[in-house]
Design an enzyme around this catalytic site. Structure first.
Site, mmCIF file in Angstrom:
data_model
loop_
_atom_site.group_PDB
_atom_site.id
_atom_site.type_symbol
_atom_site.label_atom_id
_atom_site.label_comp_id
_atom_site.label_asym_id
_atom_site.label_seq_id
_atom_site.Cartn_x
_atom_site.Cartn_y
_atom_site.Cartn_z
ATOM 1 N N HIS A 190 0.547 1.602 -5.079
ATOM 2 C CA HIS A 190 -0.896 1.732 -5.351
ATOM 3 C C HIS A 190 -1.668 1.780 -4.045
ATOM 4 O O HIS A 190 -1.317 1.102 -3.071
ATOM 5 C CB HIS A 190 -1.409 0.674 -6.323
ATOM 6 C CG HIS A 190 -1.595 -0.711 -5.788
ATOM 7 N ND1 HIS A 190 -2.751 -1.134 -5.160
ATOM 8 C CD2 HIS A 190 -0.785 -1.803 -5.829
ATOM 9 C CE1 HIS A 190 -2.642 -2.416 -4.847
ATOM 10 N NE2 HIS A 190 -1.457 -2.846 -5.228
ATOM 11 N N GLU A 209 -4.903 0.285 -9.558
ATOM 12 C CA GLU A 209 -3.880 -0.689 -9.968
ATOM 13 C C GLU A 209 -4.516 -2.053 -10.164
ATOM 14 O O GLU A 209 -4.183 -2.802 -11.088
ATOM 15 C CB GLU A 209 -2.771 -0.769 -8.900
ATOM 16 C CG GLU A 209 -1.576 -1.630 -9.312
ATOM 17 C CD GLU A 209 -1.661 -3.082 -8.865
ATOM 18 O OE1 GLU A 209 -0.720 -3.841 -9.175
ATOM 19 O OE2 GLU A 209 -2.658 -3.472 -8.224
ATOM 20 N N GLU A 210 -5.453 -2.369 -9.286
ATOM 21 C CA GLU A 210 -6.063 -3.708 -9.308
ATOM 22 C C GLU A 210 -6.928 -3.930 -10.549
ATOM 23 O O GLU A 210 -7.307 -5.055 -10.851
ATOM 24 C CB GLU A 210 -6.884 -3.937 -8.023
ATOM 25 C CG GLU A 210 -6.063 -3.866 -6.732
ATOM 26 C CD GLU A 210 -5.109 -5.047 -6.539
ATOM 27 O OE1 GLU A 210 -4.961 -5.877 -7.451
ATOM 28 O OE2 GLU A 210 -4.507 -5.118 -5.440
ATOM 29 N N ASP A 266 4.967 -2.408 -3.586
ATOM 30 C CA ASP A 266 3.663 -3.078 -3.619
ATOM 31 C C ASP A 266 3.787 -4.393 -2.849
ATOM 32 O O ASP A 266 4.436 -5.324 -3.321
ATOM 33 C CB ASP A 266 3.276 -3.320 -5.089
ATOM 34 C CG ASP A 266 1.860 -3.860 -5.259
ATOM 35 O OD1 ASP A 266 1.197 -4.133 -4.248
ATOM 36 O OD2 ASP A 266 1.449 -4.011 -6.424
ATOM 37 N N HIS A 278 -5.580 -10.833 -1.861
ATOM 38 C CA HIS A 278 -6.840 -10.536 -2.566
ATOM 39 C C HIS A 278 -8.062 -11.160 -1.896
ATOM 40 O O HIS A 278 -9.073 -11.410 -2.554
ATOM 41 C CB HIS A 278 -6.750 -10.948 -4.047
ATOM 42 C CG HIS A 278 -5.943 -9.973 -4.853
ATOM 43 N ND1 HIS A 278 -5.800 -10.034 -6.221
ATOM 44 C CD2 HIS A 278 -5.227 -8.886 -4.471
ATOM 45 C CE1 HIS A 278 -5.032 -9.036 -6.645
ATOM 46 N NE2 HIS A 278 -4.668 -8.330 -5.588
#
Ligand code: PHE
Ligand code: ZN
Ligand code: ZN
Ligand code: CA
Length: 475
Positions: free
Chosen positions: A118, A164-165, A193, A282
Site C-alpha cells: 500500500h 489501505e489505511e 507492508d 501511525h
C-alpha cells in the site's frame, strides 16, 4: 553539404571495474537466484516519498495531494522502466484514491505473479515505514527486474494500493473489479507492508489455512541468510486479505508495528526487548528517520528472490520465451568484456543515458561515413522450443527526412558463413525513450551463432543507435 560533423566524447571501457548491481540470472542457469536489490536505491525512493509528504502538508493520506503525488511519481518510474501502467481511481470516504498497477509486457498472461504494497499513509504523518518501506522495496525490485534483461516465463504484475489505511479499500476495489477469468490467472499475490521497522522483527505470513509454497520459500530464503523468521497471523490486516478472500494464494513479510518485542525475540533479532517494533507506528514521527536499513536491505532482497524465482515458475505455461539470459555481460556494465567489435562502442559516456546502469553500446553518432559493429557468441540449446533475442534501443538523429533511410543498425545472426538480418532500425525510427524489441531466434537452436549489431552512417548528419540490456533466452 549542410550536414555537420559532430564530435563525441568516448570513454575507454577496458579495465572498467563496475559490477552490475543485480546478479544476472543467466550465470546460474536454472538454479535458484537471489539478486541483490539496491538498498541505496530503495532509500532514495523513501527520500522521495518523504519529500512528497513534506511538500504536501506532512502526509500522503487518501484524498490529499500527497497521495496523488506519490501515485504519479511511482507510475512515472514504472513507465520509464518499460512497464505497462494503469492509474485506477476509486472513491472513498476521504475522497478519490488511486491504485497504480504495472505489468511487465512479457511472459504468459495466463499465469500472473502479483506483488503489492500500500502506498498511502495515515493522516498524522508521512508514512515512511508504513508503508513507504514496502512501496520503495517493491518499486526498486520492479525496476531491477526490468533492467535485468531477463524475460519472465510468467506475467509479473505490481500493485501499489490506495486507501489501505481506510480498510483495504484499494486492494478490495481492484479484486472486485477483476473479471472472474482474470482473477483465475493470478497464481500468487505477495504483500509487503512495513519492512524497515526501527526495532525490527522478521515475520512471515500467509492467510491461507492450507499454507502455500510461497511462505515456505520466504522462510527458506531468510534461513539461507541466517535470519530467523517467525510466523505471524496478521488477521487480515493488510492487502493480501483482499486476494485471499478470492482464494488466491498469498504470502508476505512484516517487520512489526505496535506490537512489543519479547526478550526471546530480542535475543534472536537484536534490538530492544519490551519495546514496540515501531514506536512511531501511525504517528507523525514515522518519517525518514524511522527506518532500520539493515531490515530494509534484507527484506528487499527477499522480494527480489521471490520475484526472480516466481517469474520462472512452471505453472503449466507453454508460451515462449523463458529461461535465463544466455548472454554474458548483457547490460555492458563490465565494459567490453565478452563482446567483440569496434573499439569504443561500449561506453559510459554521460551524453547518452543507459537503459540501466551506466554502460551501453553507442553505435554511430559520427556524422561522417563510418561503420561499427558489436557481437557476442551464444549457443542456443538444441532442445529449445522457443528462443528470443531481446534488446532495448533508443535512436536520435540529426537527419530531418521522414522518408529516406540514411543511417542504419542491423540486428544480425552470424551462423558460420551465413549472416541473416533479423531487423533493421534507421534514422526513420527516431525515439528518445528506450523501446524493447524482441526477435525470434528459434531457427538457430542447436547452433553456436554470433548475435551482431552492424551500424552504418552516411557522410553527414549523425544518427546514434544506443543499445542496452540485450538478452537471448530459450525454453
Ligand atoms: N496494515 C497495517 C497498517 O498499515 C500494518 C500491518 C501490516 C499489520 C502487516 C499487520 C501485518 O497499519
Ligand atoms: Zn498503517
Ligand atoms: Zn501498512
Ligand atoms: Ca547498461
Amino acid at each position: 553539404m549542410s550536414k555537420s560533423f559532430r564530435n563525441q566524447a568516448r570513454y575507454g571501457v577496458l579495465g572498467a571495474a563496475l559490477v552490475a548491481s543485480v546478479l544476472v540470472p543467466g550465470t546460474t542457469a536454472s538454479a535458484v537466484v537471489s539478486p541483490d536489490i539496491s538498498v541505496t536505491n530503495a532509500k532514495a525512493h523513501l527520500d522521495q516519498l518523504q519529500t512528497i509528504a513534506t511538500n504536501n502538508g506532512g502526509n500522503r493520506y487518501t484524498g490529499r495531494t500527497g497521495y496523488r503525488a506519490s501515485a504519479d511519481w511511482v507510475k512515472s518510474k514504472l513507465d520509464a522502466a518499460g512497464y505497462t501502467t494503469t492509474l485506477q481511481s476509486f472513491s472513498t470516504s476521504a475522497g478519490t484514491s488511486y491504485n497504480v498497477i504495472a505489468e511487465w509486457p512479457q511472459g504468459d498472461a495466463n499465469h500472473v505473479v502479483m506483488t503489492g504494497s500500500h502506498l498511502d499513509s495515515v493522516s498524522s504523518g508521512p508514512g515512511i515505514n508504513d508503508n513507504g518501506s514496502g512501496s520503495a522495496g517493491v518499486l526498486e525490485t520492479a525496476l531491477a527486474y526490468a533492467a535485468s534483461g531477463q524475460i519472465p516465463r510468467n506475467r509479473l504484475r505490481f500493485g501499489f494500493w490506495g486507501a489501505e489505511e481506510l480498510g483495504l479499500v484499494g486492494s478490495k476495489y481492484y479484486v472486485n473489479n477483476l473479471p472472474a477469468a482474470e482473477r483465475d490467472k493470478i497464481e500468487l499475490y505477495l504483500n509487503f507492508d512495513m519492512l524497515a521497522s526501527p526495532n525490527p522483527g522478521y515475520f512471515v505470513y500467509d492467510d491461507n489455512p492450507a499454507g502455500n509454497g510461497a511462505r515456505d520459500d520466504l522462510v527458506s530464503y531468510f534461513t539461507s541468510k541466517s535470519v530467523q523468521t517467525e510466523y505471524i497471523d496478521v488477521q487480515g490486516r493488510s492487502d493480501h486479505a483482499a486476494f485471499r478472500s478470492l482464494g488466491i494464494p498469498t504470502a508476505g513479510t512484516f517487520s512489526g508495528a505496535e506490537g512489543i518485542k519479547t526478550s526471546a525475540q530480542a535475543t534472536k533479532w537484536g534490538g530492544t526487548a519490551n519495546a514496540a517494533f515501531d514506536a512511531c507506528y501511525h504517528r507523525s514521527c514515522d518519517n525518514i528517520n524511522n527506518l532500520n536499513l539493515t531490515s530494509l536491505d534484507r527484506q528487499i532482497d527477499a522480494i527480489g528472490h521471490m520475484i526472480w524465482n516466481y517469474a520462472q515458475k512452471d505453472y503449466g505455461t507453454t508460451i515462449p520465451p523463458t529461461g535465463p539470459n544466455l548472454l554474458q555481460n548483457p547490460g555492458f556494465e563490465a565494459g567490453a568484456v565478452n563482446w567483440t567489435g569496434t573499439a569504443g562502442v561500449i561506453t559510459n559516456s554521460t551524453s547518452k543515458p543507459a537503459h540501466a546502469g551506466t554502460y551501453k553500446a553507442w553505435l554511430g553518432g559520427k556524422g561522417v561515413t563510418a561503420t561499427a559493429n558489436l557481437g557476442q557468441s551464444v549457443t542456443i540449446p538444441a532442445s529449445a522450443t522457443a528462443a528470443s533475442l531481446a534488446l532495448w534501443i533508443t535512436i536520435d538523429t540529426a537527419e530531418t527526412t521522414t522518408s529516406t533511410v540514411y543511417d542504419t543498425v542491423k540486428v544480425q545472426i552470424v551462423d558460420g558463413t551465413t549472416t541473416t538480418t533479423l531487423a533493421t532500425y534507421s534514422n526513420l525510427n527516431k525515439s528518445t525513450a528506450y523501446s524493447l524489441k524482441t526477435l525470434n531466434v528459434l531457427a538457430y537452436k542447436g547452433k553456436t551463432v554470433t548475435v551482431r549489431f552492424l551500424e552504418n552512417e552516411d557522410s553527414s548528419l549523425q544518427t546514434s543507435f544506443v543499445i542496452d540490456d540485450v538478452a537471448v533466452t530459450a525454453a
